[in-house]
Design a protein around this motif. Sequence first.
Motif, PDB file in Angstrom:
ATOM      1  N   PRO A 296      -7.202  -2.934  -7.421  1.00 52.09           N
ATOM      2  CA  PRO A 296      -5.877  -2.502  -7.667  1.00 52.09           C
ATOM      3  C   PRO A 296      -5.846  -2.244  -9.207  1.00 52.09           C
ATOM      4  CG  PRO A 296      -5.713  -4.747  -6.963  1.00 52.09           C
ATOM      5  CD  PRO A 296      -7.119  -4.240  -6.743  1.00 52.09           C
ATOM      6  N   LEU A 297      -4.949  -1.761  -9.855  1.00 53.84           N
ATOM      7  CA  LEU A 297      -4.315  -1.639 -11.017  1.00 53.84           C
ATOM      8  C   LEU A 297      -3.837  -2.900 -11.485  1.00 53.84           C
ATOM      9  CD1 LEU A 297      -3.292   2.035 -11.808  1.00 53.84           C
ATOM     10  CD2 LEU A 297      -5.744   0.976 -12.369  1.00 53.84           C
TER      11      LEU A 297
ATOM     12  N   PRO B   2       0.569  -1.302  -0.074  1.00 50.55           N
ATOM     13  CA  PRO B   2       0.097   0.019   0.252  1.00 50.55           C
ATOM     14  C   PRO B   2       0.822   1.307  -0.145  1.00 50.55           C
ATOM     15  CG  PRO B   2       0.030  -1.096   2.399  1.00 50.55           C
ATOM     16  CD  PRO B   2       0.703  -1.902   1.079  1.00 50.55           C
ATOM     17  N   ASP B   3       2.151   1.045   0.453  1.00 53.21           N
ATOM     18  CA  ASP B   3       2.774   2.206   0.752  1.00 53.21           C
ATOM     19  C   ASP B   3       4.058   2.472  -0.178  1.00 53.21           C
ATOM     20  OD1 ASP B   3       4.101   0.211   1.996  1.00 53.21           O
ATOM     21  OD2 ASP B   3       4.441   1.298   3.899  1.00 53.21           O
ATOM     22  N   ALA B   4       3.971   1.870  -1.515  1.00 56.50           N
ATOM     23  CA  ALA B   4       4.934   1.894  -2.398  1.00 56.50           C
ATOM     24  C   ALA B   4       4.710   2.923  -3.584  1.00 56.50           C
ATOM     25  CB  ALA B   4       5.256   0.537  -3.164  1.00 56.50           C
ATOM     26  N   PRO B   5       5.289   3.493  -4.141  1.00 56.17           N
ATOM     27  CA  PRO B   5       5.174   4.369  -5.309  1.00 56.17           C
ATOM     28  C   PRO B   5       4.249   3.619  -6.370  1.00 56.17           C
ATOM     29  CG  PRO B   5       7.319   4.089  -5.244  1.00 56.17           C
ATOM     30  CD  PRO B   5       6.928   3.539  -4.126  1.00 56.17           C
ATOM     31  N   MET B   6       3.238   4.186  -7.032  1.00 57.85           N
ATOM     32  CA  MET B   6       2.467   3.524  -8.054  1.00 57.85           C
ATOM     33  C   MET B   6       3.300   2.736  -9.203  1.00 57.85           C
ATOM     34  SD  MET B   6      -1.082   4.238  -9.672  1.00 57.85           S
ATOM     35  CE  MET B   6      -2.128   3.857  -8.283  1.00 57.85           C
ATOM     36  N   TYR B   7       4.232   3.543  -9.601  1.00 59.63           N
ATOM     37  CA  TYR B   7       4.921   3.130 -10.538  1.00 59.63           C
ATOM     38  C   TYR B   7       6.283   2.527 -10.214  1.00 59.63           C
ATOM     39  CZ  TYR B   7       1.570   3.887 -14.418  1.00 59.63           C
ATOM     40  OH  TYR B   7       0.341   3.894 -15.066  1.00 59.63           O
TER      41      TYR B   7
ATOM     42  N   GLN C 265      -1.324   0.858 -20.843  1.00 54.77           N
ATOM     43  CA  GLN C 265      -1.753   1.307 -19.479  1.00 54.77           C
ATOM     44  C   GLN C 265      -2.415   0.347 -18.657  1.00 54.77           C
ATOM     45  OE1 GLN C 265      -3.981   4.799 -19.886  1.00 54.77           O
ATOM     46  NE2 GLN C 265      -5.582   3.959 -18.788  1.00 54.77           N
ATOM     47  N   PRO C 266      -1.992   0.191 -17.233  1.00 55.66           N
ATOM     48  CA  PRO C 266      -2.739  -0.613 -16.411  1.00 55.66           C
ATOM     49  C   PRO C 266      -4.245  -0.259 -16.247  1.00 55.66           C
ATOM     50  CG  PRO C 266      -1.594   0.799 -15.229  1.00 55.66           C
ATOM     51  CD  PRO C 266      -1.324   1.148 -16.574  1.00 55.66           C
TER      52      PRO C 266
ATOM     53  N   SER D 151      10.305   1.986 -10.935  1.00 62.35           N
ATOM     54  CA  SER D 151      11.369   2.014 -11.959  1.00 62.35           C
ATOM     55  C   SER D 151      12.254   0.870 -11.509  1.00 62.35           C
ATOM     56  CB  SER D 151      11.987   3.097 -12.132  1.00 62.35           C
ATOM     57  OG  SER D 151      12.545   3.594 -10.771  1.00 62.35           O
TER      58      SER D 151
ATOM     59  N   ASP E  92       7.149   1.289 -14.660  1.00 59.65           N
ATOM     60  CA  ASP E  92       7.454   2.290 -15.494  1.00 59.65           C
ATOM     61  C   ASP E  92       8.524   1.622 -16.349  1.00 59.65           C
ATOM     62  OD1 ASP E  92       8.770   4.149 -16.892  1.00 59.65           O
ATOM     63  OD2 ASP E  92       9.223   5.456 -14.967  1.00 59.65           O
TER      64      ASP E  92
ATOM     65  N   HIS F   4      -3.316  -5.095  -3.950  1.00 61.43           N
ATOM     66  CA  HIS F   4      -2.306  -3.550  -4.359  1.00 61.43           C
ATOM     67  C   HIS F   4      -1.876  -3.764  -5.488  1.00 61.43           C
ATOM     68  CE1 HIS F   4      -3.041  -2.516  -0.118  1.00 61.43           C
ATOM     69  NE2 HIS F   4      -2.508  -3.785   0.440  1.00 61.43           N
TER      70      HIS F   4
END
Lengths: 276, 303
Positions: free
Chosen positions: B195-196, B118-123, B227-228, B125, B277, B272
């Motif tokens: 989630p995506l 839940p607390d990670a950046p969405m994308y 895109q998701p 790298s 990216d 989640h």
Amino acid sequence: MVQIVDGRVAEQLARLDVPFNRYGYDAYGTSRAYISRWATIAYWFYENYFRVTTHRVHLIPDAGRGMLIGNHSGAIAIDGSMVLTSLIMEHDPPRMAHGMVEKFAYKQPFLSNMFNRLGQLTGVPGNAERILNDERLLLVFPEGARGTGKLYKDRYRMERFGTGFMRLALSTGTPIIPFAFIGGEEAIPQVMHINWLAKVLGTPYIPVTPYLAPLPLPVKCDIYYGEPMHFEGDGTEADEVILSYVDLVKRRVAELMREGLEARGDALPPQTWESP
Amino acid sequence: MKVLVTGISSAIGRMLTRRLLAAGWQVIGIDRRPWPDAPEGVEVFRADIRKRPAEEVFRTHRPKAVIHMATVSHFTTSFEERYRINLGGTQAVFDNCERYGVEQAIFVGRHTVYGAMPDAPMYHSEEDPPLGGSTFPELADLVAADLYAGSALWRMPELDTVVLRIVYTLGPSRYGNLARFLETGRVPTVMGFDPLYQFIHEEDAAQAIAVALQQRLRGIYNVAGPQPVPLSLLIKISGGKAWPIPEPLYNAFLGRFGLPKLPAGAINHIKHPVVLDASAFREATDYTHQFDEVQTMNAFRWA
């Protein structure tokens, strides 16, 4: 499912600066249908309940990246909702702003889903940077949960500002648009917090009002936008430098708060600054 | 020029082979499974990549390049066996690459190595830490294999190694982890979470691997297509029905009422997102996907 979407809301959303795919989702999971429903409700509150007056919304750029920085208040994100509504409903062209949400919200069922569909992402630097590099607007309350969890006796006394936003603004070359939100502190007057319950539920705080529930009173609210501020740098400056920049922004927000408070006959309470 | 593909009999292995042949490569493969109607000129050796017969293939055929995609997931294989195949197998393949003068090695990995939180950046790298093992313990062997393959970049500097972290593949073959999750028609979701999900058409995935080989890429790259989309939309468009189950009951419901069986740790990947990216790969190779998210979902549904 019955979808009641306000006509003017639908008109504005059709022009929103978000690249939705053919099912109405963008690359972050923002949903046009969700925003339409949400904005219909939020706009009703904006017009009829909080009777928000937005001042100088034209100062928000029509396109491109920008970071909205303001004072936090109102326990349950009334300020954020009304700022988002003002940008969608009052600005021409309408603009979407992406807020940074407390991490705990993304662990909760339904809340996690709602925030995601409304384009309000987990508050981590990676998300903020990506939103800005996508030429979108980012909404940041540098006081964080310290700000919304303020008690009534401390109203309009800003808490410490974080510095992450300034480093990010410098490294991404983003203008900062200061604003003040007036009225949120009276809408939910918090007299105390139930800390043990907050710990159990994993939330930052549980607010208690004189009438117990943290439901907002119909207080008139005002949003004052200020001129965009540009800072030179690359985000690797020493803390001392960053703090002095943060202070400039905080002082600008305080000036806007003073304008709003004086307009309704109140005075700005004394503030603490990040650098002397 | 000769390329060896491990796990060649898989759906993507076969698609990849056709592309490599069209690009003028001579293709040989190693797999424990047969490929009875393999195209002419493609030699498939029935062997275990960790064993001597596999090394014999390296020794006698001296491939110039190796594409290692013989990894397995929790759907088919037990815990100990997965470590042996995924980590032990990857070690054996890279050892053979070094020993027999292979110039290029491609490790085909998965996007789930980043983990769903839940607390990670969405994308994510490529620089993000691979936390898959902590959020989903059944992925630990694949995370280890991914990192082990990546270590070849400094352990074997004369070998051009590339690690591809590819999002879920989906398509008419109806193979792969995401297809398995969707294909029962009753898809267990976690109530209140949507989630995506990011996926790529299997032909696009095969093309991305071929491109990495052709362009002699080196390094670690995320590979993604369109895109998701939210899981609920993915289920709907791919013809299934979402069964939202309250989280406390989730694991008790799995494997019952016609719902698929999943390991306990899978729940984080259903609550989640893991979204990549993939801009670095696109910039390095000029790769673009051919199928968008709608075409990909429909290709799966109507196969």
